[in-house]
Design an enzyme around this catalytic site. Structure first.
Site, PDB file in Angstrom:
ATOM      1  N   GLU A 467      -1.415  -7.606  -0.577  1.00 41.09           N
ATOM      2  CA  GLU A 467      -1.254  -8.195   0.744  1.00 41.09           C
ATOM      3  C   GLU A 467       0.229  -8.151   1.115  1.00 41.09           C
ATOM      4  O   GLU A 467       1.030  -7.510   0.434  1.00 41.09           O
ATOM      5  CB  GLU A 467      -1.813  -9.625   0.780  1.00 41.09           C
ATOM      6  N   GLU A 470       2.840  -8.647  -1.426  1.00 38.44           N
ATOM      7  CA  GLU A 470       2.877  -7.632  -2.486  1.00 38.44           C
ATOM      8  C   GLU A 470       2.525  -8.185  -3.865  1.00 38.44           C
ATOM      9  O   GLU A 470       3.057  -7.756  -4.877  1.00 38.44           O
ATOM     10  CB  GLU A 470       4.269  -6.969  -2.536  1.00 38.44           C
TER      11      GLU A 470
END
Length: 829
Positions: A467, A470
């Site tokens: 997401e 990271e």
């Protein structure tokens, strides 16, 4: 005033001080003779190199592509100097050491400009990244005033300095030395240096492979030396208040260049640092810069930056008369490379750089497609058109033929980290839409970029490997929002091209995703706030490599990065769901949205003196330690000012004024106007710079934060979020469009669909789909091609009753291993 922090070249590693000046002189003579016997400076290779702290008070470059040099400043001095690209720092710092030859700072033998003076930073010319630094001795006996710019047409840093004696008892005893730490080609080790006399000037140079740095002064330096950090550098030399060493050369180590200034010209001088591929080219640039007075370069530098202004005046929608707005626009423009147009790094800083050495690059001087798109949209919101369009074109050239974009890359396009984030794949589509809406695409046709990205998103979505933080894989509300809005945009571009079939295909997929979004990202058993069991999650974890693993928001366990352990996903929240409102996908007044805000604020909101601010999510460990120690793979996640901006966008969409959030972001800026990645939300730590709402050791400036501020100001002026996708808003908020089709892909093999729905099978290649049902019906369907390099076929499932099933296989597959999709009341998608 900015609190000085000591992280100088050797301050933390000085050997014990000898008891007397005579002993110090004797030791220095012995070291000098030892070094001369070896033919150069002693102490190779020097102390292990480190970068400097991340918190910057300013960044600068000329607004001209012929100057390929950038600089950063903090604590009254110059830090990293970038050349020939904005992703390559080559110095640790450049500062002055000051002594009166007998009494200064007995424990350290001289004053270090960064540590021992009080600092003030100013912008003498509005709109230009020209800096005036005033560094004053705490006892008020002297001050140093510096103006810092670059040669407007060459890769040369220019620093005009004036030393003012405020205490007459100092007389002419004050002596000032420039100390430069080269870290050429992003490394502190393997640098070489020497004094030289080229072009008729007394210079000091450093080199590593084919990169050369030359430092000179007008008037000329009176003494010069090079040495190894911690042994034969200028700091060690001044232990007896005098510069005695003049080592001509030091090779292959962690080095420092030292030179004494000539203060006989009313205390004024101009120091220049030039870069080139050879010693001669760097020297020529420096000498040519010295051929014109600093005042002339200064005037041209200012005039160049005046070209960056736009006719769009949004000052009435700011809390400071537009000061931070103008500066933020310049900060973003300065982060663009001069050779690779459109490539903008995330930050010219190295988070917790004082702990980073050659073994860990660690900086934010990379291009993240998400951050780049955010910066481009921020500039577009501020009235800039060319750089956002260049950013989109750069992304189009970075994109693989299958639509994938790297997690991040160097500005020439080489991937650095190898993660995959679906919101970054979607980011160019969102940017293309904003440019289209601003009539700023010019002659560039983004369809190839858009269609490739669409293909990738559908083939491998809706789960993401990472997401936006990271750290986790699965179903992220923010990532899904970016993807969903992108499909609506794709339909608009396809329809404009006269391809109604492609438009409908994109809309069908968007409608399916929209219909399942809450099923994937909302828990009904949250435990964070009594009475608010139903709310959005930060992310519902799921394995992207397992096409049979789906969202289970009530029961899934989320592994928190950076040593955070494991937590029930239902009890980990972040502000990702706000993007559903911002992009026009959900009504801000929806009860689920309102309840989720209540949970969010209870878990991670912090009311700071500057205004409200939020952490990324509860249990976040990416940040400073609670005792102030630097992040080292563990810590406490700080509050992020960019999230204040995101909340401001939500409040605006909900019909409330965003001004309190604009003012809060302005308050989070430091004296130089730089906005940080994270701020401290704990109690003040005595003896440290950490106070509520002040920057931590994370990145500063962070372009994403400055872009968020610019976008929020524009949104307030427009009355709606600037990046809202209006066709999506009309489709899902106003018309509340539903879905009649369920999507099956190789990456997301749904096992069940609702009664009355059509099952659509999407393949990445031409296919013949063979299907059958339990009642004996069967058939073959040739998949239809789309404009996205995808094929699809709709199976006849609308009349199948609950409890029935359809089985199918594709050409080339094992007929005995059929895909089975059941017809039921609950859809797992």
């Amino acid at each position: 005033m900015i609190t000085p922090i000591s992280d100088s070249i050797t301050a933390a590693h000085d050997p014990p001080a000898p008891e007397s000046k005579l002993q110090r002189v004797g030791e220095k003579i012995w070291r000098k003779l030892s070094g001369q016997a070896l033919g150069g400076a002693f102490g190779a290779p020097g102390l292990e190199p480190r970068w400097t702290r991340s918190a910057k008070d300013g960044i600068g470059t000329a607004y001209n592509s012929s100057c390929r040099l950038w600089f950063t400043i903090s604590h009254g001095i110059i830090n990293e100097i970038y050349y020939p690209h904005v992703d390559q720092p080559n110095t640790r710092d450049l500062q002055f050491l000051i002594t009166d030859g007998e009494t200064f700072c007995h424990e350290a033998f001289c004053h270090e400009e960064r540590r021992d003076l009080e600092h003030k930073v100013e912008y003498p010319e509005d709109g230009a990244l020209l800096y005036r630094l005033t560094n004053t001795e705490r006892a008020g006996r002297y001050r140093i005033i510096k103006e810092i710019a670059t040669d407007p047409h060459s890769s040369v840093l220019l620093m005009h300095a004036r030393v003012e004696i405020l205490d007459r008892t100092l007389g002419k005893k004050l002596r000032v030395f420039a100390l430069l730490a080269p870290h050429l080609k992003r490394g502190g080790y393997h640098n070489s240096a020497a004094i030289c006399n080229n072009g008729g000037r007394s210079l000091v140079r450093a080199w590593r492979d084919d990169l050369h740095l030359v430092m000179g002064c007008a008037p000329e330096f009176t003494r010069r030396s090079v040495g190894y950090v911690g042994a034969s550098d200028g700091w060690q030399d001044l232990r007896n208040f005098e510069m005695d060493w003049e080592f001509p050369e030091a090779r292959d180590g962690n080095l420092a260049l030292t030179a004494e200034l000539d203060l006989s010209h009313d205390g004024e001088c101009t120091i220049a640092v030039a870069f080139g591929k050879t010693e001669q080219s760097a020297t020529a640039k420096l000498v040519q810069s010295f051929a014109a007075p600093f005042a002339q370069h200064r005037a041209t530098y200012i005039e160049q930056w005046s070209r960056a202004t736009t006719e769009l005046d949004l000052s009435e929608h700011t809390g400071d008369g537009g000061t931070l707005h103008r500066l933020s626009r310049s900060v973003l423009l300065a982060h663009e490379d001069k050779t690779f147009r459109g490539a903008m790094v995330a930050s010219m800083s190295i988070p917790w750089g004082e702990t980073k050495g050659d073994d860990e690059m660690g900086g934010y001087h990379l291009v993240w497609p998400r951050d780049l798109a955010q910066s481009a949209v921020g500039l577009l919101a501020a009235g800039q058109l060319d750089t956002p369009r260049s950013a989109l074109i750069w992304l189009a050239c970075l994109q693989d033929s299958d639509g994938e974009l790297p997690q991040n890359s160097w500005i020439h396009g080489e991937a650095f980290w190898m993660g995959l984030q679906m919101d970054e794949v979607a980011a160019p589509i969102l940017l293309a839409w904003r440019l289209h809406e601003a009539n700023a695409l010019g002659l560039f046709d983004p369809w190839a970029l858009i269609s490739r990205a669409t293909s990738y998103l559908i083939r491998y979505g809706p789960k993401t490997r990472q997401e936006r933080w990271e750290e986790a894989a699965g179903y992220s509300p923010a990532t899904l929002a970016a993807m969903l809005a992108s499909y609506i945009i794709v339909a608009e571009f396809a329809r404009a091209r006269g391809d109604e079939n492609a438009a409908q295909f994109a809309l069908d997929y968007a409608d399916w995703m929209n219909a399942h979004l809450e099923e994937w990202t909302v828990t009904t058993k949250g435990e964070l706030v009594p009475g608010k069991a139903r709310h959005y999650l930060r992310i519902t974890p799921a394995d992207c490599h397992d096409p049979h693993q789906f969202a289970e928001p009530d029961t899934a366990i989320l592994k928190i990065a950076n040593g955070g352990g494991e937590q029930p996903a239902r009890n980990v929240v972040g502000g990702e769901f706000l993007h559903l409102v911002r992009l026009g996908l959900r009504d801000p007044h929806d009860p689920l949205m309102v309840d989720s805000l209540t949970v969010l604020d209870a878990a991670i909101k912090h009311d700071l003196p500057q205004g409200p601010c939020w952490q990324r999510y509860n249990h976040d460990h990416y940040g400073q330690h609670a005792d102030g120690a630097a992040f080292n793979g563990d810590g406490v996640g700080g509050a992020w000012p960019l999230l204040t901006g995101e909340r401001g966008h939500y409040e605006l969409a909900a019909g409330r004024d965003a001004m309190p959030f604009i003012k809060a972001m302005e308050n989070f800026a430091n004296e130089g106007g730089m906005l940080p990645e994270q701020v401290w939300f704990g109690e003040a730590l005595p003896g440290t710079p950490f106070k509520p709402g002040t920057p931590t050791g994370s990145a500063m400036p962070l372009c994403w934060t400055h872009a968020e501020y610019l976008t929020l100001v524009r949104s307030r002026a427009d009355g709606v979020p600037f990046d809202r996708v209006d066709p999506a808003y009309q489709r899902y908020v106003k018309q509340k469009t539903g879905s009649t089709i369920e999507m099956w892909t190789c990456a997301h093999r749904i096992p069940r669909i609702a009664v009355g729905k059509t099952l659509r099978v999407i393949t990445p290649m031409p296919a013949e789909i063979h299907w059958s049902t339990g009642d004996g019906a069967s058939g073959n369907i040739t998949a239809s091609e789309t404009a996205f390099g995808l094929w699809y076929a709709d199976l006849p499932t609308t009349e199948l009753p609950a409890g029935a099933a359809v089985e199918f296989f594709l050409d080339g597959e094992n007929k005995e291993e059929r895909h089975r999709v059941e017809i039921g009341k609950r859809v797992i998608g």
